[in-house]
Design a protein around this motif. Structure first.
Motif, PDB file in Angstrom:
ATOM      1  N   MET A   1     -39.151 -10.956  15.250  1.00 38.93           N
ATOM      2  CA  MET A   1     -40.303 -10.090  15.493  1.00 38.93           C
ATOM      3  C   MET A   1     -41.514 -10.822  16.071  1.00 38.93           C
ATOM      4  O   MET A   1     -42.520 -10.200  16.366  1.00 38.93           O
ATOM      5  CB  MET A   1     -40.713  -9.395  14.188  1.00 38.93           C
ATOM      6  CG  MET A   1     -39.621  -8.538  13.578  1.00 38.93           C
ATOM      7  SD  MET A   1     -39.151  -7.121  14.599  1.00 38.93           S
ATOM      8  CE  MET A   1     -40.631  -6.134  14.526  1.00 38.93           C
TER       9      MET A   1
ATOM     10  N   TYR B   1     -38.313  -2.828  15.760  1.00 35.36           N
ATOM     11  CA  TYR B   1     -37.854  -3.932  16.604  1.00 35.36           C
ATOM     12  C   TYR B   1     -37.769  -3.499  18.059  1.00 35.36           C
ATOM     13  O   TYR B   1     -37.968  -4.308  18.980  1.00 35.36           O
ATOM     14  CB  TYR B   1     -36.490  -4.420  16.118  1.00 35.36           C
ATOM     15  CG  TYR B   1     -35.871  -5.495  16.978  1.00 35.36           C
ATOM     16  CD1 TYR B   1     -36.218  -6.834  16.824  1.00 35.36           C
ATOM     17  CD2 TYR B   1     -34.931  -5.177  17.955  1.00 35.36           C
ATOM     18  CE1 TYR B   1     -35.660  -7.823  17.619  1.00 35.36           C
ATOM     19  CE2 TYR B   1     -34.359  -6.155  18.761  1.00 35.36           C
ATOM     20  CZ  TYR B   1     -34.721  -7.482  18.582  1.00 35.36           C
ATOM     21  OH  TYR B   1     -34.159  -8.451  19.372  1.00 35.36           O
TER      22      TYR B   1
ATOM     23  N   SER C   1     -43.616  -4.026  24.109  1.00 34.36           N
ATOM     24  CA  SER C   1     -44.692  -4.987  23.881  1.00 34.36           C
ATOM     25  C   SER C   1     -45.989  -4.566  24.565  1.00 34.36           C
ATOM     26  O   SER C   1     -47.015  -5.218  24.405  1.00 34.36           O
ATOM     27  CB  SER C   1     -44.278  -6.374  24.389  1.00 34.36           C
ATOM     28  OG  SER C   1     -44.021  -6.331  25.784  1.00 34.36           O
TER      29      SER C   1
ATOM     30  N   TYR D   1     -47.138  -5.103  13.526  1.00 29.81           N
ATOM     31  CA  TYR D   1     -45.929  -4.781  14.284  1.00 29.81           C
ATOM     32  C   TYR D   1     -45.970  -3.366  14.862  1.00 29.81           C
ATOM     33  O   TYR D   1     -44.961  -2.672  14.920  1.00 29.81           O
ATOM     34  CB  TYR D   1     -44.681  -4.972  13.402  1.00 29.81           C
ATOM     35  CG  TYR D   1     -44.712  -6.311  12.708  1.00 29.81           C
ATOM     36  CD1 TYR D   1     -44.365  -7.474  13.383  1.00 29.81           C
ATOM     37  CD2 TYR D   1     -45.154  -6.430  11.390  1.00 29.81           C
ATOM     38  CE1 TYR D   1     -44.445  -8.716  12.763  1.00 29.81           C
ATOM     39  CE2 TYR D   1     -45.238  -7.666  10.771  1.00 29.81           C
ATOM     40  CZ  TYR D   1     -44.885  -8.800  11.459  1.00 29.81           C
ATOM     41  OH  TYR D   1     -44.966 -10.026  10.846  1.00 29.81           O
TER      42      TYR D   1
ATOM     43  N   HIS E   1     -44.114  -4.853  19.932  1.00 32.05           N
ATOM     44  CA  HIS E   1     -43.377  -6.111  19.876  1.00 32.05           C
ATOM     45  C   HIS E   1     -44.279  -7.226  20.385  1.00 32.05           C
ATOM     46  O   HIS E   1     -44.946  -7.078  21.410  1.00 32.05           O
ATOM     47  CB  HIS E   1     -42.109  -6.036  20.729  1.00 32.05           C
ATOM     48  CG  HIS E   1     -41.123  -7.109  20.406  1.00 32.05           C
ATOM     49  ND1 HIS E   1     -40.242  -7.008  19.355  1.00 32.05           N
ATOM     50  CD2 HIS E   1     -40.887  -8.313  20.970  1.00 32.05           C
ATOM     51  CE1 HIS E   1     -39.495  -8.099  19.295  1.00 32.05           C
ATOM     52  NE2 HIS E   1     -39.878  -8.903  20.272  1.00 32.05           N
TER      53      HIS E   1
END
Length: 761
Positions: free
Chosen positions: A534, A584, A588, A601, A604
């Motif tokens: 992660m 997951y 990003s 989180y 990403h």
């Protein structure tokens, strides 16, 4: 200024100036009597004594309960001042007041008691230095007539006793509130209460030291007042009072909350999503959009097996219409042989010593053993047990090499506690741990588990230590407290270990460590795996689990640890659970609410690919492998058995220094040196332009310019090019004409230097 009556000032049994001659002591006593008589003439006698929790004019002052907290709160015994190893200007105190007896003698008896003046307490060097009436390198620490000043004067007036009759002991400290939710720029006061063995308590807020883990998010002053910064976020604030620690968790949510029911509409694959979304909902932070298939594919390939997908593999996954293709891909990757080398390479950083210190054969055997554990899918608890209880030849049993490298019980204790408990005990070796509850006695009692480790052989003779060594369990071997000289029996850091059923104390330690009741054992490993997948651990650093460094999501850490335990400590099951969570698979790319999130989180977290992954990726992309010293031809970078094997590339991209002792930490940050290396590396240029390389093969093929562009993007970025990218690349190739190969080489070089290649999105 308040003074104590003569009855209180003279009720001291200890010598006033024990290091002076009898004649000097007599003169000093006469001076005290004269001063006391003068005070008695002005004040009526009062024999009432206040309780510990209510310091009045006539309350006896305790060195340990009243004086030491002042010195700690004002920084006198910190590492930058008198608490450092040799003290400051001839005056040394124990770090943060962990040794009360030492500090008392340093003040009251050392240097002929010159720091205390019993005849005239206000003239004591201790007070004149602290109030800057005489030159003091630390500056003014307390003000004249302040409560701290009066306490010290009164203590000296009483004859500076070490202990009081029936003196209680400090049991614990508590914050009035442990969880805060603040608005930007909001300020709030904390209260710290100390509780004692006689059921009394006192407000110690002003004598407590405070430290924020992220002052930009929430700052804290020396009075314990919290002040939120202008931006949303969260952090922890530590309050330390006399080696007792408590922690406040502070969050600053978004000022504009998300629509009601927003998170209930998001898909949840497993418990990870549920717990992450619950935290984000409290903070008002929205998660990013799901990542595209190509991004997910590249991510799981590099995370699980440490290599990029081939062109054929990328095409197959991207063209697949199966709904469960991500789950199928994860299962396939976990069964690939590359999984062994990639994850064993992570543990090699933590375990593998320098071969010039312990011997080449021993390290080679150790490395082979580590890789075999992952190849055989050995459970994590069994993996740890074999290391902790290792015995036998360093040429036959790999983990025995740990005891060849670490020669003393204290050296082994610090490594084992950090690896398998996530507890960094090194500080407690010399003094009470400044951020934890562990004392020197705790440290050396833990080290006593390794006191009976024996060795047969020629020992070490760096830089050429080639001999074999046999590790065995001896019938004797004591570990003593370095200060008291007391022989300490083996004792775990908490709980109990059954020593009666084992001839080797290390076996009892392994039983205690791998027990389901020991939450640290599972937590530190799931935290490591989580960080590798992660981009950041729930606790950071990953092997520093302590109350003053709390997890960003403690509920998730507990849930992951329990899941790991329930699976029989199977790492593959843990990896599968994490990689198949929706969290997951997030993109990003930040949105308007989570651009500042670094802990929860909501997206990403991008990170540079591991050095070995990058090196192997370049070899696969160019089709030109580089033979490594001391390795069979065709070996991959993550199969290297020691960091001593020469490689400028691996050194540049962050593999551990070959002279660094394990467990080694890698620096994940990108650097200018790395960028310059890719841009100017003659070796990279030669591999791209080598005859028989991918560029040469593509140039000689019958593929169209568009098809060549597709293969370059699939092999380097693991995705199809968009229309603009394909058109541009194809145009360059067509315009090159007979120099088609040169155009392909230039394109490949430019793409290998792009952040999209070196950074995992």
């Amino acid at each position: 200024m308040r003074h104590y009556p003569p009855s209180r000032a003279l009720a001291v049994s200890r010598p006033l100036l024990p290091s002076l001659s009898s004649q000097c002591q007599l003169i000093a006593c006469l001076c005290v009597l004269l001063c006391a008589a003068s005070v008695a003439a002005e004040q009526p006698a009062n024999d009432n004594v206040a309780s510990v929790g209510e310091v009045s004019d006539y309350a006896p002052i305790s060195f340990e309960l009243d004086v030491q907290p002042i010195m700690t709160a004002r920084g006198c015994n910190q590492g930058a001042c008198h608490g450092k190893q040799r003290g400051q200007n001839g005056f040394q105190l124990s770090l943060l007041g962990f040794d009360s007896d030492y500090d008392f003698h340093a003040l009251g008896t050392n240097a002929r008691s010159r720091r205390l003046s019993f005849a005239s307490p206000e003239s004591s060097l201790l007070l004149r230095k602290a109030t800057a009436q005489v030159p003091h390198g630390g500056g003014r620490k307390i003000e004249i007539d302040s409560p701290d000043y009066e306490t010290l004067v009164n203590w000296i007036s009483q004859g500076a006793p070490r202990r009081l009759p029936n003196e209680p002991t400090l049991q614990r400290v508590e914050l009035s509130k442990e969880i805060y939710s603040l608005k930007p720029d909001q300020s709030v006061a904390q209260k710290v209460t100390a509780y004692y063995s006689d059921s009394t308590s006192r407000d110690v807020t002003l004598s407590t030291s405070y430290l924020s883990n992220d002052a930009a998010i929430v700052s804290v002053d020396d009075r314990g007042r919290l002040t939120a910064g202008p931006l949303p976020g969260e952090t922890a604030v530590m309050a330390r009072y006399m080696n007792h620690i408590c922690v406040a968790r502070v969050s600053i949510p978004q000022t504009e909350m998300l629509p009601e029911g927003f998170f209930s509409k998001l898909p949840q694959a497993n418990f990870i999503d549920k717990l992450i979304y619950a935290k984000l909902e409290k903070l008002g932070v929205k998660p990013s959009q799901p990542a595209a298939d190509a991004t997910f594919m590249r991510r799981v390939y590099t995370d699980i097996i440490g290599r990029l997908p081939t062109v054929a593999e990328a095409e197959a996954f991207l063209d697949s219409s199966l709904e469960n293709k991500r789950e199928l891909l994860v299962d396939q990757l976990l069964d690939r042989p590359e999984y062994t080398d990639h994850w064993a390479n992570h543990w090699a950083d933590l375990l593998r010593p320098n071969p010039y210190r312990v011997g080449i054969k021993a390290v080679l055997n150790y490395d082979a053993w580590i890789r075999k554990q992952f190849r055989d899918d050995v459970s994590y608890d069994e993996f740890a047990r074999q290391i902790i209880t290792a015995r036998g030849s360093t040429w036959q049993n790999g983990p025995a090499t740990l005891y060849r490298d670490r020669r003393t019980p204290d050296e082994v204790a610090t490594m084992i506690s950090q690896l398998f408990l996530g507890v960094r005990l090194e500080c407690a070796k010399c003094h009470h741990h400044p951020f934890e509850k562990y004392s020197q006695a705790d440290f050396y009692s833990f080290a006593a588990f390794f006191g009976r480790v024996g060795r047969k052989g020629k020992g070490l003779s760096p830089p050429i230590s080639g001999g074999e060594e046999i590790v065995f369990t001896s019938t004797k071997g004591d570990v003593k407290h370095p200060v008291t000289g007391e022989v300490l029996p083996p004792r775990p850091l908490f709980g109990k270990a059954d020593l009666d059923d084992h001839s080797d104390p290390r076996e009892a330690l392994a039983d205690w460590m791998t027990s389901p009741e020991n939450e640290f054992f599972a937590q530190v490993q799931v935290n490591r795996v989580w960080a590798q997948l992660m981009g950041r651990g729930l606790v950071d650093p990953v092997d520093d689990l302590r109350s003053t460094n709390p997890a960003t999501n403690p509920e998730l850490l507990d849930a992951l640890a329990k899941h790991f335990q329930d699976s029989g400590y199977r790492q593959k099951e843990l990896i599968k659970t994490i990689t198949l969570s929706n969290v997951y698979s997030l993109s990003s790319t930040p949105d308007e609410t989570n651009s500042g999130d670094r802990l929860n989180y909501s997206r990403h977290y991008r990170g540079r690919l591991r050095a070995e992954v990058l090196m192997d990726a370049i070899a696969d992309i160019t089709g030109s492998n580089k033979n490594l010293d001391a390795m069979p031809p065709g070996s991959r970078a993550n199969q290297v058995w020691t960091h001593r094997i020469d490689s400028v590339f691996l050194d540049t991209f962050g593999r551990p220094n070959e002279n660094q002792d394990p467990p080694c930490e890698r620096l994940p940050d990108s650097s200018v040196t790395q960028t310059l290396h890719l841009m100017n590396s003659q070796e990279l240029n030669d591999r791209i332009r080598k005859d028989g390389s991918r560029a040469d093969t593509l140039a000689k093929s019958k593929l169209t310019a568009e098809e060549v562009a597709d293969e370059l993007y699939l092999s380097i970025f693991s995705r199809w090019p968009n229309q603009r990218e394909q058109d541009y690349a194809a145009k360059l190739i067509r315009l090159a004409g007979d120099e088609r190969r040169s155009a392909i080489e230039d394109l490949m070089w430019a793409m290998l230097n792009a952040p999209e290649f070196t950074i995992q999105n």
